[in-house]
Design a protein around this motif. Structure first.
Motif, mmCIF file in Angstrom:
data_model
loop_
_atom_site.group_PDB
_atom_site.id
_atom_site.type_symbol
_atom_site.label_atom_id
_atom_site.label_comp_id
_atom_site.label_asym_id
_atom_site.label_seq_id
_atom_site.Cartn_x
_atom_site.Cartn_y
_atom_site.Cartn_z
ATOM 1 N N TRP A 179 0.855 -1.183 0.000
ATOM 2 C CA TRP A 179 0.000 0.000 0.000
ATOM 3 C C TRP A 179 0.896 1.241 0.000
ATOM 4 O O TRP A 179 0.703 2.174 -0.773
ATOM 5 C CB TRP A 179 -0.904 -0.034 1.221
ATOM 6 C CG TRP A 179 -1.926 1.056 1.320
ATOM 7 C CD1 TRP A 179 -2.029 2.172 0.538
ATOM 8 C CD2 TRP A 179 -3.000 1.137 2.257
ATOM 9 N NE1 TRP A 179 -3.089 2.947 0.928
ATOM 10 C CE2 TRP A 179 -3.703 2.337 1.982
ATOM 11 C CE3 TRP A 179 -3.424 0.323 3.308
ATOM 12 C CZ2 TRP A 179 -4.819 2.723 2.735
ATOM 13 C CZ3 TRP A 179 -4.530 0.703 4.044
ATOM 14 C CH2 TRP A 179 -5.222 1.894 3.767
ATOM 15 N N THR A 232 -5.160 -3.400 -4.665
ATOM 16 C CA THR A 232 -6.434 -3.026 -4.058
ATOM 17 C C THR A 232 -6.450 -1.587 -3.550
ATOM 18 O O THR A 232 -7.361 -0.807 -3.866
ATOM 19 C CB THR A 232 -6.764 -3.970 -2.879
ATOM 20 O OG1 THR A 232 -6.794 -5.313 -3.358
ATOM 21 C CG2 THR A 232 -8.113 -3.608 -2.270
ATOM 22 N N PHE A 233 -5.438 -1.216 -2.760
ATOM 23 C CA PHE A 233 -5.475 0.075 -2.084
ATOM 24 C C PHE A 233 -4.854 1.224 -2.868
ATOM 25 O O PHE A 233 -4.998 2.381 -2.475
ATOM 26 C CB PHE A 233 -4.797 -0.042 -0.714
ATOM 27 C CG PHE A 233 -5.553 -0.900 0.252
ATOM 28 C CD1 PHE A 233 -6.710 -0.441 0.850
ATOM 29 C CD2 PHE A 233 -5.129 -2.191 0.547
ATOM 30 C CE1 PHE A 233 -7.423 -1.232 1.738
ATOM 31 C CE2 PHE A 233 -5.830 -2.993 1.428
ATOM 32 C CZ PHE A 233 -6.988 -2.514 2.031
ATOM 33 N N THR A 283 -8.199 1.630 -6.595
ATOM 34 C CA THR A 283 -8.914 2.784 -6.044
ATOM 35 C C THR A 283 -8.686 4.031 -6.892
ATOM 36 O O THR A 283 -9.637 4.762 -7.212
ATOM 37 C CB THR A 283 -8.482 3.054 -4.597
ATOM 38 O OG1 THR A 283 -7.049 3.123 -4.531
ATOM 39 C CG2 THR A 283 -8.960 1.958 -3.665
ATOM 40 N N THR A 294 -14.457 6.978 -13.658
ATOM 41 C CA THR A 294 -15.241 7.637 -12.619
ATOM 42 C C THR A 294 -16.720 7.272 -12.727
ATOM 43 O O THR A 294 -17.228 6.958 -13.807
ATOM 44 C CB THR A 294 -15.106 9.167 -12.730
ATOM 45 O OG1 THR A 294 -15.467 9.560 -14.058
ATOM 46 C CG2 THR A 294 -13.677 9.598 -12.470
ATOM 47 N N ALA A 303 -10.458 3.547 -10.320
ATOM 48 C CA ALA A 303 -11.914 3.611 -10.247
ATOM 49 C C ALA A 303 -12.423 5.028 -10.077
ATOM 50 O O ALA A 303 -13.453 5.404 -10.655
ATOM 51 C CB ALA A 303 -12.416 2.736 -9.099
ATOM 52 N N THR A 304 -11.720 5.827 -9.285
ATOM 53 C CA THR A 304 -12.261 7.144 -8.965
ATOM 54 C C THR A 304 -11.713 8.288 -9.809
ATOM 55 O O THR A 304 -12.292 9.370 -9.837
ATOM 56 C CB THR A 304 -12.041 7.457 -7.467
ATOM 57 O OG1 THR A 304 -12.839 8.586 -7.105
ATOM 58 C CG2 THR A 304 -10.583 7.792 -7.173
#
Length: 286
Positions: free
Chosen positions: A173, A250-251, A255, A263, A258-259
């Motif tokens: 991470w 994942t982190f 993330t 979006t 996706a954002t």
């Protein structure tokens, strides 16, 4: 301004993943070999400082020098490609399929391991005067690290394995955040500052980094640590690799992707009742 906005650097992340998947075998291995070797030297540097000063924070403060150097030179760590290459696959970039992804991961793993193992052998020679004397204090510490972070986990059974895995997750991470941070600025100083912070955090907190461990544990074995290759693989390297994969992808990768890249649809603004039949601008023509 040297700051790069998230939407822009996330696009650069996907582009980087595509480029790494398409890279030749020769270039992938060379870049991975050098990354593993430089990170191993940084780990040896940090352990030496910690032993000589008795202060682990000083070692952690200076360890990121190796990480910054290898990324500024365009070399590749397994922890970084765990995060970047899958994004190009998800984005359906040409030529980036599951086979290309696994090929990249396998080559980078092999290159990182070869580079770290080379430095482990060199450091073992230095710490024992060519295996002619007992290990120095730094060598003894390296042996102790290898023992504590293999059989030390094994003593706790499943709880130890869970702890090891979670430390691998937390590690990447932070490390993948450092790799992405290099894309957040167009200046060398900006890249270094942003990379330095998460790498300092991961190293001081004792999280598990698969490539750093490719140096620490072979060196520890050569220094007479009370563990074996099976302990290293089962009670460190394999769970650490899996934790690093989960943590970085994942982190960090998913993330951000996706954002800032894929979006979600923006929410519609509510129509305010003003007592007028006028339509809001976005409703005109509806």
């Amino acid at each position: 301004m040297s700051y790069v906005k998230p939407r822009e650097f996330v696009a650069a992340m996907v582009d980087a993943g595509e480029a790494k998947a398409a890279m030749s075998t020769r270039d992938t291995l060379i870049r991975a070999y050098m990354a593993g070797a430089i990170l191993a030297l940084a780990a040896a540097f940090a352990v030496t400082i910690t032993v000589e000063t008795g202060n682990a924070l000083v070692g952690a403060l200076l360890f990121p020098v190796g990480f910054c150097l290898l990324y500024l030179m365009g070399f590749d760590l397994l922890t970084g490609v765990f995060t970047l290459v899958p994004l190009a696959w998800l984005d359906k970039r040409p030529g980036v399929d599951l086979k290309a992804l696994l090929r990249n991961w396998g080559l980078v793993f092999a290159g990182n391991f070869a580079g770290a193992l080379t430095v482990a052998l060199m450091m073992a020679i230095i710490l024992t005067y060519g295996f002619s004397t007992a290990p120095s204090d730094v060598g003894v510490q390296l042996g102790s690290i290898g023992e504590g972070r293999t059989v030390g986990y094994a003593e706790h059974g499943a709880a130890g394995m869970l702890t090891l895995f979670v430390r691998g997750v937390l590690c990447n991470w932070m490390v993948s955040t450092g790799a992405v941070a290099a894309m957040m600025s167009t200046s060398v100083s900006g890249k270094v500052i942003t990379m330095w912070m998460p790498i300092l955090l991961f190293f001081y907190m004792g999280f598990e980094h698969s490539v750093v461990n490719m140096f620490l544990f072979p060196t520890g074995l050569m220094m007479g640590g009370d563990f074996n290759v099976g302990d290293y693989l089962v009670w460190n390297e394999i769970p650490t690799v899996l934790g690093n994969l989960v943590g970085g992808l994942t982190f960090v990768g998913l993330t951000l992707y996706a954002t800032h890249h894929r979006t979600g649809a923006p929410r519609k603004r509510p129509v305010q009742d003003t007592g007028s039949a006028e339509l809001l601008p976005e409703k005109v023509g509806a």
